[in-house]
Design a protein around this motif. Structure first.
Motif, short mmCIF file in Angstrom:
data_model
loop_
_atom_site.label_atom_id
_atom_site.label_comp_id
_atom_site.label_asym_id
_atom_site.label_seq_id
_atom_site.Cartn_x
_atom_site.Cartn_y
_atom_site.Cartn_z
N GLY A 161 33.57 -24.99 -12.25
CA GLY A 161 34.54 -24.92 -13.33
C GLY A 161 33.96 -25.55 -14.59
N GLU A 162 34.49 -25.17 -15.71
CA GLU A 162 34.00 -25.71 -16.99
C GLU A 162 34.27 -27.21 -17.04
OE1 GLU A 162 35.83 -23.42 -20.04
OE2 GLU A 162 34.83 -21.54 -19.44
N GLY A 163 33.24 -27.96 -17.42
CA GLY A 163 33.38 -29.40 -17.52
C GLY A 163 33.36 -30.12 -16.20
N PHE B 271 37.34 -30.08 -4.25
CA PHE B 271 38.58 -29.71 -3.57
C PHE B 271 39.64 -29.26 -4.59
CE2 PHE B 271 37.09 -32.83 -0.18
CZ PHE B 271 36.66 -31.83 0.67
N SER B 272 39.62 -29.83 -5.78
CA SER B 272 40.56 -29.41 -6.81
C SER B 272 40.26 -27.98 -7.27
CB SER B 272 40.53 -30.36 -8.01
OG SER B 272 41.05 -31.62 -7.65
N ASP B 273 38.97 -27.64 -7.37
CA ASP B 273 38.60 -26.26 -7.70
C ASP B 273 39.06 -25.30 -6.61
OD1 ASP B 273 37.25 -26.93 -10.10
OD2 ASP B 273 35.48 -27.53 -8.96
N LEU B 274 38.92 -25.73 -5.36
CA LEU B 274 39.38 -24.90 -4.25
C LEU B 274 40.89 -24.70 -4.32
CD1 LEU B 274 38.62 -23.43 -1.62
CD2 LEU B 274 38.86 -25.62 -0.42
N GLN C 14 22.88 -31.26 -17.11
CA GLN C 14 21.78 -30.60 -16.41
C GLN C 14 22.27 -29.93 -15.13
OE1 GLN C 14 18.47 -33.29 -15.81
NE2 GLN C 14 18.71 -34.15 -17.86
N LEU C 15 23.15 -30.61 -14.41
CA LEU C 15 23.70 -30.03 -13.18
C LEU C 15 24.50 -28.76 -13.48
CD1 LEU C 15 24.98 -33.22 -11.28
CD2 LEU C 15 23.00 -31.82 -10.70
N ARG C 16 25.28 -28.80 -14.56
CA ARG C 16 26.09 -27.63 -14.92
C ARG C 16 25.23 -26.46 -15.36
NH1 ARG C 16 29.31 -31.67 -18.57
NH2 ARG C 16 30.73 -32.64 -17.07
N ALA C 17 24.12 -26.77 -16.05
CA ALA C 17 23.28 -25.71 -16.62
C ALA C 17 22.45 -24.97 -15.59
CB ALA C 17 22.36 -26.31 -17.69
N PHE D 265 29.42 -16.53 -12.42
CA PHE D 265 30.46 -16.83 -13.40
C PHE D 265 31.29 -18.03 -12.94
CE2 PHE D 265 29.69 -12.24 -13.61
CZ PHE D 265 29.31 -12.12 -14.94
N SER D 266 31.75 -18.82 -13.88
CA SER D 266 32.63 -19.94 -13.57
C SER D 266 34.00 -19.43 -13.18
CB SER D 266 32.75 -20.85 -14.79
OG SER D 266 33.47 -20.18 -15.83
N PHE D 267 34.82 -20.34 -12.65
CA PHE D 267 36.19 -19.98 -12.29
C PHE D 267 36.93 -19.43 -13.51
CE2 PHE D 267 40.68 -21.17 -12.21
CZ PHE D 267 41.11 -20.53 -11.05
#
Length: 692
Positions: A189-191, A198-201, A277-280, A667-669
């Protein structure tokens, strides 16, 4: 070594449940070598040190079986059971006390005279004679009950599994469900933290329900080694009894706001830079991501144990009371972090399972206690989960250390050679001990099942054939010298049925690959749903017309072990397998020819039905419609197929050659939930499932 005792070894092996021969995928008879039989028998602690002792070991094993008055476990389907008991001749005319302690605490007692019971077999050892008898039990309520039998100086007990013959089926069993699939590590998810939480799930489940779906499928979410003993595979967990703190949403923790240190850490330039860096990255960096998250979590945990809310402390105490094993787990992980090496290399006392205060850092113990409690709290808020119970566990993990009598550490599980894996497969994890798990009354297996059913609407059982037989590779042999060992399948099915009813969870068995006919028959008999995977059907039944899945299946185009549909349809996986040495050059042309044939055949059928459009994903959309309009209990849509992904999540048979279990969704959520092609297809799936 003289193997003239091999016939006795074969007889002894069969008494231990070892299959001395089996039929391979090509229909050829394969016979286990005497060397492999001897190694497997030693791993099962058969009473022999050398092959010449096989005749005496055989006699001792037979007598041991007949001296065992009652089996450790028995099944009572629909509450009815006939127990098999063995009595020495001297006791046959005596009166023997017996009874039942029901799970609800009630007790029933009576007495029997063995001579009056029906005899089914007689066996003589020297001057001693034994009789095998049958004892019908009264009708039992569903549950785990203890049957006992005693006379002066002797007491015997059997766990009676009184279960419905078929596993749970929802009251609205005519409802044709559907859902989506995506590994949680691949969901970002963004950010966020660059991988799912678990919140994304929870967000994915809520979004799926809003679109009319019922389920979200993902890969195992179990605790893993993400430090020195690094192993991120969801199918080699540290334990099948605990969750992975890698998926915790730190900001959703009630204690987050109480730790200014944790908040300052997260907002620091250093951590924000590393998070960026992790997000990219297109791959999940488990080691770095877990190290960052742990820094924040340790600050949260420290604040909680120093000045936590009293009500929250009570809540943690209640969690520990209901899950007493969590303290043993936390100690194990804390000791692991002290020595930073596998438990087999620990000092003898610790390796033997005895941990005392002073053996570990209390802060690490608190960390693992708290994170398991936090994972439990975050998972409680999610509904509609389709969870996955892996076949095995990491040999260096908690389960094998804590439940060592339930495992066979000298053996690895795997699969025999087949057309794809010509050398067989070695999965590396130790199998369950077929007799010791019965002596332990399936305590470990029941705990693993309950751990998942607490949260699952649907539970997939990886490699369901494990309940019948499992391929063992005894040390020091490779998979080509492996052999099959049998288990008591009815006892596994009884536990699954009973627990599925108690938790109101649908059970699915992964029955793909070379599965003996009796496995599918048992699944039908006990109400386990099968898997219907379109790509697998194409490869195994290429000359048959499209066969619709029935109501006892969960259907999908593919699985996590297969290429995405677009890659499969274009044949991109052929070149991939060739480059990794999984396919020989001479097989490439044959594979390409088969795919062209498949393309023509399936395209013709779909056009005839008027389902095929000219859009890029027309074939996959038409096949999803085919599944959606079927009677299948549920259809799972791989979200990545909806944007024509071509990179797989896992390529079986590879390790360092491909980044298995690391690839993020493209793609992100936030992005894919707004894509018109995704929304349109899911709305169509809702209509297809409703028959509109």
């Amino acid at each position: 070594m003289n193997w003239r005792w091999s016939s006795h070894l074969q007889s002894l092996a069969r008494l231990y449940g070892i299959q001395t021969e089996y039929q391979d995928v090509f229909g050829r008879r394969r016979v286990a070598s005497p060397e492999a039989l001897f190694a497997a028998l030693k791993a099962l602690h058969a009473p022999l040190k050398k092959p010449e002792e096989a005749p005496e070991a055989l006699r001792l094993r037979e007598e041991e079986i007949w001296q065992g008055v009652s089996e450790p476990v028995a099944t009572a389907w629909d509450g009815r059971a006939v127990l098999t008991l063995r009595f020495p001749e001297a006791l046959s005319k005596e009166r023997v006390a017996c009874g039942l302690r029901l799970e609800n605490g009630a007790k029933r007692e009576w007495s029997i005279r063995p001579a009056e019971l029906r005899t089914v077999e007689r066996k003589k050892f020297g001057r001693k004679t034994y009789f095998k008898k049958e004892l019908p039990l009264p009708d039992l309520p569903y549950g785990y009950h203890q049957f006992f039998l005693e006379w002066p100086g002797s007491f015997h007990e059997t766990l009676v599994l009184a279960a419905p013959r078929q596993a749970y089926l929802p009251p609205d069993h005519d409802l044709r469900q559907w859902g989506v699939f995506l590994p949680l590590y691949a969901l970002s998810g963004e950010g966020g933290w660059g991988s799912g939480t678990f919140s994304d799930l929870k967000r994915l489940c809520e979004w799926t329900r809003k679109e009319g779906g019922h389920l979200v499928g993902t890969l195992p979410l179990l605790a893993s080694f993400l430090d020195e003993n690094f192993e991120p595979s969801p199918y080699s967990p540290v334990s099948r009894l605990f969750w992975d703190p890698f998926y915790l949403d730190v900001a959703a923790l009630p204690e987050w706001k109480q730790s200014q240190t944790a908040q300052d850490l997260l907002e620091s330039q250093k951590i924000q830079s590393e998070l960026q860096q992790l997000r990219a990255s297109g791959l999940v960096d488990y080691r770095k991501g877990m190290a960052l998250k742990r820094q924040i979590l340790e600050a949260v945990v420290k604040a909680f144990f120093e000045k936590g809310n009293p009500d929250r402390r009570k809540a943690l105490a209640e969690f520990i009371r209901q899950n007493p094993l969590v303290e043993d787990y936390a100690r194990f992980r804390a000791v692991s972090e002290r020595f930073r090496k596998p438990w087999g290399e620990w000092p003898d006392r610790l390796k033997g399972g005895v941990i005392q205060e002073g053996d570990y850092d209390p802060a690490h113990f608190h960390y693992h206690l708290y994170t398991q409690w936090a994972a439990d709290e975050q998972l409680k808020t999610i509904s509609g989960l389709y969870l996955d119970l892996p076949l095995g566990v990491n040999a260096n993990g908690f389960d094998v250390w804590h439940e060592r009598e339930s495992f066979v550490p000298e053996v690895r599980s795997g699969a025999p050679p087949d057309a794809v894996f010509t050398k067989g497969q070695d999965w590396g994890f130790p199998p369950l001990h077929p007799e010791n798990i019965r002596k332990e009354r399936y305590r470990y297996f029941i705990a693993a099942i309950r751990h998942h059913l607490k949260y699952a609407s649907v539970l997939r059982i990886d490699h369901v054939m494990q309940f019948h037989r499992l391929f063992w590779i005894p040390a020091p042999f490779d998979a080509k010298e492996g052999l099959y060992v049998r288990y008591r399948e009815e006892e596994f099915y009884a536990i699954l049925s009973l627990e599925s009813h108690r938790h109101r969870t649908l059970i699915v068995g992964e029955n793909l690959g070379t599965v003996p006919p009796e496995v599918n028959r048992a699944m039908e008999r006990h109400g386990l749903h099968k898997m219907f995977v379109m790509q697998y059907e194409f490869m195994t039944h290429p000359h048959l017309p499209l066969k619709r899945p029935d109501s006892a299946t969960v259907a999908s185009l593919n699985t996590h072990d297969m290429p995405p549909f677009t890659a499969f349809w274009r044949g991109l996986d052929i070149e991939e397998r060739l480059s990794f040495g999984l396919l020989k050059k001479e097989g490439v042309q044959m594979e390409r020819k088969f795919r062209r044939y498949l393309d023509l055949r399936i395209t013709r059928i779909l056009k005839r039905k008027g389902w095929l459009s000219e859009e890029e994903n027309g074939i996959s959309k038409a096949l999803l419609r085919f599944l959606g309009e079927s009677r299948s209990r549920a259809v799972l849509v791989n979200l990545e197929d909806l944007w024509s992904e071509t990179a797989p999540q896992n390529i079986p048979g590879t390790s360092r050659e491909y980044p298995n279990w690391h690839r993020k969704a493209r793609f992100s959520f936030e992005a894919f939930t707004q894509k018109p092609e995704v929304i349109t297809l899911l709305h169509q799936m809702r209509r297809w499932r409703k028959g509109e």
